[in-house]
Design a protein around this motif. Structure first.
Motif, PDB file in Angstrom:
ATOM      1  N   UNK A  85       0.892  -1.299  -0.008  1.00 15.78           N
ATOM      2  CA  UNK A  85       0.074  -0.024  -0.006  1.00 15.78           C
ATOM      3  C   UNK A  85       0.904   1.264  -0.040  1.00 15.78           C
ATOM      4  N   UNK A  86       2.298   1.184   0.206  1.00 15.35           N
ATOM      5  CA  UNK A  86       3.048   2.263   0.380  1.00 15.35           C
ATOM      6  C   UNK A  86       4.413   2.146  -0.573  1.00 15.35           C
ATOM      7  N   UNK A  87       4.595   1.071  -1.354  1.00 14.43           N
ATOM      8  CA  UNK A  87       5.879   0.899  -1.597  1.00 14.43           C
ATOM      9  C   UNK A  87       5.973   1.572  -2.928  1.00 14.43           C
ATOM     10  N   UNK A  88       7.336   1.658  -3.542  1.00 15.88           N
ATOM     11  CA  UNK A  88       7.447   2.292  -4.846  1.00 15.88           C
ATOM     12  C   UNK A  88       7.375   1.806  -6.291  1.00 15.88           C
ATOM     13  N   UNK A  89       7.202   0.452  -5.992  1.00  5.35           N
ATOM     14  CA  UNK A  89       6.989  -0.459  -7.390  1.00  5.35           C
ATOM     15  C   UNK A  89       8.179  -0.965  -7.892  1.00  5.35           C
ATOM     16  N   UNK A  90       9.287  -0.539  -7.398  1.00  5.82           N
ATOM     17  CA  UNK A  90      10.428  -1.110  -8.386  1.00  5.82           C
ATOM     18  C   UNK A  90      10.692  -2.444  -8.173  1.00  5.82           C
ATOM     19  N   UNK A  91      10.907  -3.159  -9.434  1.00  9.59           N
ATOM     20  CA  UNK A  91      10.887  -4.511  -9.406  1.00  9.59           C
ATOM     21  C   UNK A  91      12.198  -5.026 -10.100  1.00  9.59           C
ATOM     22  N   UNK A  92      12.917  -5.769  -9.696  1.00 11.33           N
ATOM     23  CA  UNK A  92      14.030  -6.586 -10.592  1.00 11.33           C
ATOM     24  C   UNK A  92      14.357  -7.789  -9.814  1.00 11.33           C
ATOM     25  N   UNK A 529      15.871  -4.668  -4.999  1.00 11.12           N
ATOM     26  CA  UNK A 529      14.414  -4.753  -3.964  1.00 11.12           C
ATOM     27  C   UNK A 529      13.921  -6.270  -3.913  1.00 11.12           C
ATOM     28  N   UNK A 530      13.228  -6.406  -2.633  1.00  9.38           N
ATOM     29  CA  UNK A 530      13.119  -7.757  -2.227  1.00  9.38           C
ATOM     30  C   UNK A 530      11.616  -8.172  -2.998  1.00  9.38           C
ATOM     31  N   UNK A 531      10.472  -7.440  -3.303  1.00 11.89           N
ATOM     32  CA  UNK A 531       9.449  -7.473  -3.695  1.00 11.89           C
ATOM     33  C   UNK A 531       9.077  -8.720  -4.631  1.00 11.89           C
ATOM     34  N   UNK A 532       9.776  -8.626  -5.847  1.00 15.33           N
ATOM     35  CA  UNK A 532       9.610  -9.569  -6.991  1.00 15.33           C
ATOM     36  C   UNK A 532       9.909 -11.054  -6.502  1.00 15.33           C
ATOM     37  N   UNK A 533      11.107 -11.138  -5.897  1.00 11.98           N
ATOM     38  CA  UNK A 533      11.517 -12.435  -5.281  1.00 11.98           C
ATOM     39  C   UNK A 533      10.680 -12.809  -4.188  1.00 11.98           C
ATOM     40  N   UNK A 534      10.154 -11.926  -3.368  1.00  9.24           N
ATOM     41  CA  UNK A 534       9.021 -12.374  -2.150  1.00  9.24           C
ATOM     42  C   UNK A 534       7.944 -13.263  -2.967  1.00  9.24           C
ATOM     43  N   UNK A 535       7.417 -12.450  -4.181  1.00 15.35           N
ATOM     44  CA  UNK A 535       6.420 -13.065  -4.824  1.00 15.35           C
ATOM     45  C   UNK A 535       6.587 -14.356  -5.425  1.00 15.35           C
ATOM     46  N   UNK A 536       7.841 -14.476  -6.246  1.00 18.51           N
ATOM     47  CA  UNK A 536       8.207 -15.539  -6.573  1.00 18.51           C
ATOM     48  C   UNK A 536       8.351 -16.769  -5.772  1.00 18.51           C
TER      49      UNK A 536
END
Length: 552
Positions: A85-92, A529-536
């Motif tokens: 709800x507050x992240x910047x959206x950076x994915x790699x 940034x960890x979000x994409x790998x968290x989802x994977x």
């Protein structure tokens, strides 16, 4: 189905095949992946659809040094969607080298091969709404791109890797309806897990206790349990439940909460382009409409040769707080500092104090650059405020062709960087957290070496000069402290229970039915940034649980 725990009668039992605690990026991704598995899923979320002060206060705790780490209720959101709800959206994605055994990092190889995780990246990319899983400029763009730095050549850095940007997608808002109509998924809001019960042998979870702030208490039972509550709250849940050892679930070897990593990041130096040279540090838009940004990525072979961690850098506008940049919009942002949310103000301004003379210099910059300020505000309103896919960040093209370097580096796992419990209890009776984040000389060496290589390459290419004070690198990389929101490694994954908390599948070593999802299990932090790998990893865990329960 979505229900509110506050509407239940105390004692009403809830049960499912799989209970997921936490409806952020990991929990929601897993629930969506399990929706068609035929297994019943219970998704528990502490908050509701909107931020609530009393619920958010459950995150309160202590930090050893607030200059080094933000208060722990910051950068985390206790509501549907979690920190998306507050992240910047950076994915790699992470890089293959991150999964390798690297003695100079002090890490064994990850117990899961990179290729196995990479198989889930395309689906993760889709859930994050970051477009195609293509993270090379040459693969994404079939048109010529303006060079990052005209004439730049390097055997140390790649300029072809990309960051892709999500909308940024609020997982709670975006996927709420899909969860609501999924026949095998029940999501329960305002459901705070306060205890994890285990059998007498300490080998299996027998149930969870859920409480609401209004006083409702509900027992929960499942065949498998997953903690998807982030790198900090995972520690709190595990340590607040004694387990067989009496030291906390999963903590027989005193590993829970240790090896706490974020990233080391900062903005440093002055890059002056040579006369006639040009640079591009903005966003390129892919054919599918995704904002992408190239960066300077330290090559894996160079990391191994120099025995340093992973590192990336971007061209950045001059330091905002210094009015000598003579750029109206940067000065306007300094004058409007009080309007910027905490999460971004710390990175933009740090703790620098501003005197009257500096304020007047900023005001002068604004007044002398009215057309530029108006143009930026128009762009920001159209492409950021009102757009569904938002322009990711402030991009200012310096008139004098002078830039700074924004860097983002891997933090080396350090056993004494840790999260523990205090003796203070919250309103639900749970002990709160204390965070003691630490970095090491190796972290400083990574940044020092990487910057020196970059400065040499810029000079050798005739692009210009990168001036910075090597002796000030440590001060610059710790100016903002730990990079907020990236809570990594506190329940690390490994093959040996003596040195890790969970196995390759994310299952807590000492229990047969409790799992941890999210960046808490990452043994190393990468540059990413960890979000994409968290989802994977969440998608991978959903497949594992499906197969395990169908075979049972």
């Amino acid at each position: 189905m979505i229900i509110d725990a506050r509407d239940l009668l105390s004692g009403t039992p809830l049960s499912a095949d799989i209970c997921i605690v936490g409806a952020g990026a990991a929990g929601i991704s897993m629930a969506l992946a399990l929706a068609d598995s035929g297994l019943t899923v219970l998704l528990l979320e502490s908050g509701g659809d909107e931020e609530d002060e009393a619920t958010q206060a459950l995150y309160s705790g202590e930090v050893a040094d607030e200059k080094m780490h933000s208060p722990i209720h910051r950068y985390r959101m206790r509501r549907l969607g979690g920190s998306t709800t507050v992240w910047g959206g950076r994915c790699m994605p992470f890089d293959p080298i991150d999964f390798e055994a690297r003695d100079y990092i002090g890490s064994e190889a990850w117990p899961v091969p990179f290729d196995e995780v990479a198989a889930y990246y395309p689906q993760a990319n889709a859930l994050c709404e970051a477009g195609d899983f293509l993270y090379r400029a040459g693969e994404t763009f079939h048109r010529p791109l303006t060079p990052m730095m005209e004439g730049f050549e390097s055997q140390n850095y790649s300029t072809d890797t990309l960051e892709r940007f999500s909308c940024p997608t609020n997982f709670g808002w975006r996927y709420r309806r899909r969860l609501a109509i999924a026949p095998t998924v029940r999501m329960v809001l305002h459901a705070n897990v306060t205890a994890i019960e285990v059998n007498d042998a300490g080998t299996s979870v027998t149930g969870l206790t859920v409480r609401t702030l209004s006083g409702v208490t509900v027992p929960v039972q499942a065949r498998r349990y997953v903690l998807a509550v982030g790198g900090l709250e995972t520690v709190r849940l595990l340590l607040n439940s004694p387990g067989a050892s009496g030291q906390g679930i999963g903590n027989t070897h005193d590993n829970v909460g240790r090896y706490y990593m974020c990233h080391v990041a900062g903005t440093i130096g002055s890059l002056q382009l040579a006369p006639g040279r040009h640079a591009w540090h903005g966003y390129d838009v892919s054919d599918e409409g995704i904002y992408c940004r190239r960066r300077l990525a330290l090559l894996p072979g160079v990391q191994r040769k120099r025995r340093i961690g992973n590192f990336v850098a971007r061209l950045h506008h001059p330091r905002m707080t210094d009015p000598r940049h003579r750029t109206g919009i940067l000065s306007l942002l300094c004058l409007a500092k009080f309007m910027v949310p905490y999460e971004y103000a710390k990175r933009l301004y740090g703790d620098e104090k501003t005197g009257l003379g500096t304020w007047l210099a900023h005001l002068r910059n604004v007044l002398l650059d009215i057309p530029g300020v108006i143009g930026f505000l128009w762009h920001w309103g159209r492409d950021r405020t009102l757009a569904s896919r938002k322009f990711p960040s402030i991009i200012v093209h310096p008139k004098a062709h002078r830039y700074s370097i924004d860097f983002h580096a891997e933090q080396i796992p350090h056993r004494d960087s840790r999260v523990t419990l205090t003796d203070t209890r919250d309103v639900l009776g749970m002990r709160t957290l204390s965070v003691d984040w630490r970095y090491t000389p190796r972290d400083v060496e990574t940044v020092q070496c990487a910057l020196a290589l970059l400065a040499d390459d810029i000079r050798a290419s005739g692009v210009g000069t990168l001036d910075y004070a090597p002796a000030e690198v440590e001060a610059e990389m710790t100016r903002y402290g730990a990079y907020g929101g990236h809570h990594i490694g506190t329940a690390r994954m490994g093959a040996d229970p003596a040195t890790s908390v969970v196995n390759a599948d994310g299952r807590v070593h000492e229990l047969d039915n409790l799992y941890v999802a999210g960046s808490a299990v990452f043994p190393t932090s990468s540059q990413a940034n960890p979000t994409l790998t968290i989802v994977a990893f969440a998608l991978r865990m959903a497949d594992h649980l499906t197969h395990a329960l169908r075979a049972a």
